[in-house]
Design a protein around this motif. Sequence first.
Motif, mmCIF file in Angstrom:
data_model
loop_
_atom_site.group_PDB
_atom_site.id
_atom_site.type_symbol
_atom_site.label_atom_id
_atom_site.label_comp_id
_atom_site.label_asym_id
_atom_site.label_seq_id
_atom_site.Cartn_x
_atom_site.Cartn_y
_atom_site.Cartn_z
ATOM 1 N N LEU A 135 4.020 5.313 -5.748
ATOM 2 C CA LEU A 135 3.990 5.234 -7.197
ATOM 3 C C LEU A 135 2.934 6.175 -7.772
ATOM 4 C CD1 LEU A 135 4.888 3.922 -9.850
ATOM 5 C CD2 LEU A 135 3.220 2.087 -9.414
ATOM 6 N N THR A 136 1.767 6.211 -7.128
ATOM 7 C CA THR A 136 0.709 7.110 -7.582
ATOM 8 C C THR A 136 1.149 8.560 -7.500
ATOM 9 O OG1 THR A 136 -1.008 5.554 -6.870
ATOM 10 C CG2 THR A 136 -1.669 7.857 -7.150
ATOM 11 N N ARG A 137 1.807 8.922 -6.387
ATOM 12 C CA ARG A 137 2.263 10.297 -6.222
ATOM 13 C C ARG A 137 3.303 10.659 -7.292
ATOM 14 N NH1 ARG A 137 3.977 9.927 -1.318
ATOM 15 N NH2 ARG A 137 1.959 10.403 -0.391
ATOM 16 N N LEU A 138 4.203 9.731 -7.558
ATOM 17 C CA LEU A 138 5.238 9.985 -8.570
ATOM 18 C C LEU A 138 4.616 10.146 -9.957
ATOM 19 C CD1 LEU A 138 7.980 7.470 -7.371
ATOM 20 C CD2 LEU A 138 8.096 9.967 -7.277
ATOM 21 N N ARG A 139 3.626 9.324 -10.263
ATOM 22 C CA ARG A 139 2.955 9.431 -11.565
ATOM 23 C C ARG A 139 2.244 10.774 -11.702
ATOM 24 N NH1 ARG A 139 0.404 3.301 -12.019
ATOM 25 N NH2 ARG A 139 2.178 2.345 -13.083
ATOM 26 N N VAL B 269 -9.786 14.297 -8.976
ATOM 27 C CA VAL B 269 -10.927 13.377 -8.996
ATOM 28 C C VAL B 269 -10.932 12.508 -7.734
ATOM 29 C CG1 VAL B 269 -11.911 11.358 -10.156
ATOM 30 C CG2 VAL B 269 -11.166 13.330 -11.496
ATOM 31 N N GLU B 270 -9.765 11.987 -7.376
ATOM 32 C CA GLU B 270 -9.691 11.161 -6.164
ATOM 33 C C GLU B 270 -10.114 11.954 -4.940
ATOM 34 O OE1 GLU B 270 -6.287 8.966 -3.440
ATOM 35 O OE2 GLU B 270 -5.974 9.082 -5.603
ATOM 36 N N ALA B 271 -9.657 13.210 -4.861
ATOM 37 C CA ALA B 271 -10.019 14.058 -3.723
ATOM 38 C C ALA B 271 -11.516 14.342 -3.720
ATOM 39 C CB ALA B 271 -9.227 15.360 -3.768
ATOM 40 N N ALA B 272 -12.088 14.624 -4.898
ATOM 41 C CA ALA B 272 -13.513 14.938 -4.990
ATOM 42 C C ALA B 272 -14.373 13.739 -4.602
ATOM 43 C CB ALA B 272 -13.858 15.390 -6.405
ATOM 44 N N LEU B 273 -13.964 12.551 -5.000
ATOM 45 C CA LEU B 273 -14.745 11.347 -4.695
ATOM 46 C C LEU B 273 -14.677 10.969 -3.219
ATOM 47 C CD1 LEU B 273 -13.997 9.063 -7.790
ATOM 48 C CD2 LEU B 273 -15.911 10.615 -7.403
ATOM 49 N N ALA C 190 2.740 31.919 -14.624
ATOM 50 C CA ALA C 190 3.544 30.799 -15.130
ATOM 51 C C ALA C 190 4.153 29.993 -14.007
ATOM 52 C CB ALA C 190 4.647 31.347 -16.045
ATOM 53 N N ASP C 191 4.191 30.581 -12.800
ATOM 54 C CA ASP C 191 4.768 29.872 -11.661
ATOM 55 C C ASP C 191 3.794 28.862 -11.066
ATOM 56 O OD1 ASP C 191 7.084 31.339 -11.909
ATOM 57 O OD2 ASP C 191 6.392 32.918 -10.527
ATOM 58 N N GLU C 192 2.529 28.936 -11.480
ATOM 59 C CA GLU C 192 1.525 28.055 -10.905
ATOM 60 C C GLU C 192 1.456 26.756 -11.700
ATOM 61 O OE1 GLU C 192 -1.902 30.532 -11.093
ATOM 62 O OE2 GLU C 192 -1.546 31.434 -9.134
ATOM 63 N N VAL C 193 1.569 25.625 -10.995
ATOM 64 C CA VAL C 193 1.523 24.314 -11.629
ATOM 65 C C VAL C 193 0.225 23.638 -11.223
ATOM 66 C CG1 VAL C 193 2.674 22.093 -11.879
ATOM 67 C CG2 VAL C 193 4.024 24.158 -11.516
ATOM 68 N N PRO C 194 -0.634 23.232 -12.183
ATOM 69 C CA PRO C 194 -1.917 22.629 -11.823
ATOM 70 C C PRO C 194 -1.749 21.248 -11.210
ATOM 71 C CG PRO C 194 -1.561 22.484 -14.185
ATOM 72 C CD PRO C 194 -0.455 23.340 -13.638
ATOM 73 N N VAL C 195 -2.666 20.896 -10.324
ATOM 74 C CA VAL C 195 -2.691 19.557 -9.754
ATOM 75 C C VAL C 195 -3.179 18.586 -10.824
ATOM 76 C CG1 VAL C 195 -3.804 18.068 -8.029
ATOM 77 C CG2 VAL C 195 -3.096 20.382 -7.413
ATOM 78 N N PRO C 196 -2.553 17.430 -10.990
ATOM 79 C CA PRO C 196 -3.028 16.459 -11.982
ATOM 80 C C PRO C 196 -4.496 16.109 -11.755
ATOM 81 C CG PRO C 196 -0.877 15.824 -11.154
ATOM 82 C CD PRO C 196 -1.332 16.985 -10.318
ATOM 83 N N VAL C 197 -5.232 15.921 -12.849
ATOM 84 C CA VAL C 197 -6.671 15.712 -12.759
ATOM 85 C C VAL C 197 -7.002 14.444 -11.968
ATOM 86 C CG1 VAL C 197 -6.793 14.451 -14.963
ATOM 87 C CG2 VAL C 197 -8.797 15.666 -14.092
ATOM 88 N N ALA D 58 0.832 -1.208 0.000
ATOM 89 C CA ALA D 58 0.000 0.000 0.000
ATOM 90 C C ALA D 58 0.865 1.256 0.000
ATOM 91 C CB ALA D 58 -0.926 -0.008 1.216
ATOM 92 N N ALA D 59 1.928 1.232 0.802
ATOM 93 C CA ALA D 59 2.818 2.390 0.865
ATOM 94 C C ALA D 59 3.536 2.597 -0.471
ATOM 95 C CB ALA D 59 3.836 2.205 1.988
ATOM 96 N N GLU D 60 3.985 1.499 -1.081
ATOM 97 C CA GLU D 60 4.683 1.603 -2.365
ATOM 98 C C GLU D 60 3.712 2.059 -3.463
ATOM 99 O OE1 GLU D 60 7.855 1.256 -3.058
ATOM 100 O OE2 GLU D 60 8.430 0.776 -1.016
ATOM 101 N N THR D 61 2.471 1.566 -3.401
ATOM 102 C CA THR D 61 1.479 1.972 -4.393
ATOM 103 C C THR D 61 1.161 3.452 -4.261
ATOM 104 O OG1 THR D 61 0.484 -0.247 -4.359
ATOM 105 C CG2 THR D 61 -0.865 1.550 -5.249
#
Length: 343
Positions: free
Chosen positions: A96-100, A159-163, A148-155, A90-93
Motif C-alpha cells: 500500500l505504501t509503495r502504491l501511494r 525521508v524514510e530512506a534518509a532516516l 522531462a523523462d525523469e520522475v522524482p522519487v516521492p518525498v 506487513a506485506a500488504e502495508t
Amino acid sequence: MLIGEVARRSGVSARMLRHYESLGLVHPSGRTGSGYREYSEEDIRRIFHIESLRALGLSLREVKRALDDADFTPSALVDDLIRRTRERIAAETELLTRLRRIHAADPAGWEDALQVVTLLQALGSKSADARQRAALASASSAFPGSSADEVPVPVEALVEAALGESDPNVAGALRWALARSGDGAPALLAEGIGSPVAAVRERAVRSLAVLPGGEAAGHLRDALAHPDPVVRGHAALAIGARGETDAVPALVDLLEEGRNDTDAADTLSVLASDTATADRIAHRLVERLARSTTRAPARGRLTQALAGILGTRASQALAELSHDTDRAVALTATYLLQLREAR
C-alpha cells in the motif's frame, strides 16, 4: 440428512463436501438404501468446525491435523496464525505504501510508473552504491530544467530512506536529494526527531539542517529544546550558520562536551559580528568557565573559543584567564592575548 440438505444448512456446496470427504476431513455416517450419503448431527458439527478453522486462515491439511491429532495444541496454532497474519499485514502495508508513493509521483504513463518503482526498489537495495545512485538520480530530477523523462522519487520515500540510512556517503546523497525535493520534507523530518531511536533522531535533524526555507528553520529552533543533546547540537550548528543567536547556549554546550567543538567555535565567531553580540557570547563563555563543575579539558576548549570573539569583554576575559590556576588555561589565554595585541 442427505448431502443437498447439509449443503443448504451449512452453506458449504455439495461439491466442496465431496472434496472434504476425499481428503478424509468428513466421513458421512451412513448411506441410504439408494446409496446416497447420509450425514449425522455429529458430521454436521464437524463440518461447521472445519469452516470455522478455515475462516481463521488454516489450510485444509492444517484443519485435518487440528481436528484429528490428539496432541495438537490450540495455543500453538493461534500463535502461528498471529505470526502469519502479522507478516501478511506487513506485506500488504508495504504494498500500500509503495502504491501511494507511485501515485504521489503522478506518473504520466506506465514508463514513468515503472521508473518510480525502479528507484524505490533501488533505495531499498542492500547495495550502498545502488542506494546512492537512486538518491542522486532523484536529486537530479528535482533540478529546474531536468529532463522531462525523469520522475522524482516521492518525498516520503526519500525521508524514510534518509532516516534509515547508516552509510555516510548514501546519507549525504539522500540529504542532498531532500534539499531539492520541495514541500513536505520538513514536517516529515520533524516527526523523525521525535523517534525513540537515537540514530533516527540524529539522521532526522542532520537532514533537516540542510533544508532551505523558514519551515525547516522553525523545526530546528524547536529542536534547540530537545532532551537529546545530539539533536540540540546539530540544530544549534544549523541555526547558528543561519545567523540566529538563539543557538549560542547550545553551541557553548558543544564546546564544553567536546562534540563538534571546532564547528561550534567557528559558528560562535561568525555570530559575534557586532559588539553587542560578541560581548554576550563572551559573557556566556566566561560563565561556563567559572562553573565549578566544568572540567579542565572543557575549560581549555572554552578559552580557545574566546580567540574568535572580538570585543572588550573577550579581551578582559582572556586577561583574567592568563592568571588562572589551571596552567594550561593560563598559557592559552596569554598566547591569545599576545595574538590580539599583534593585530
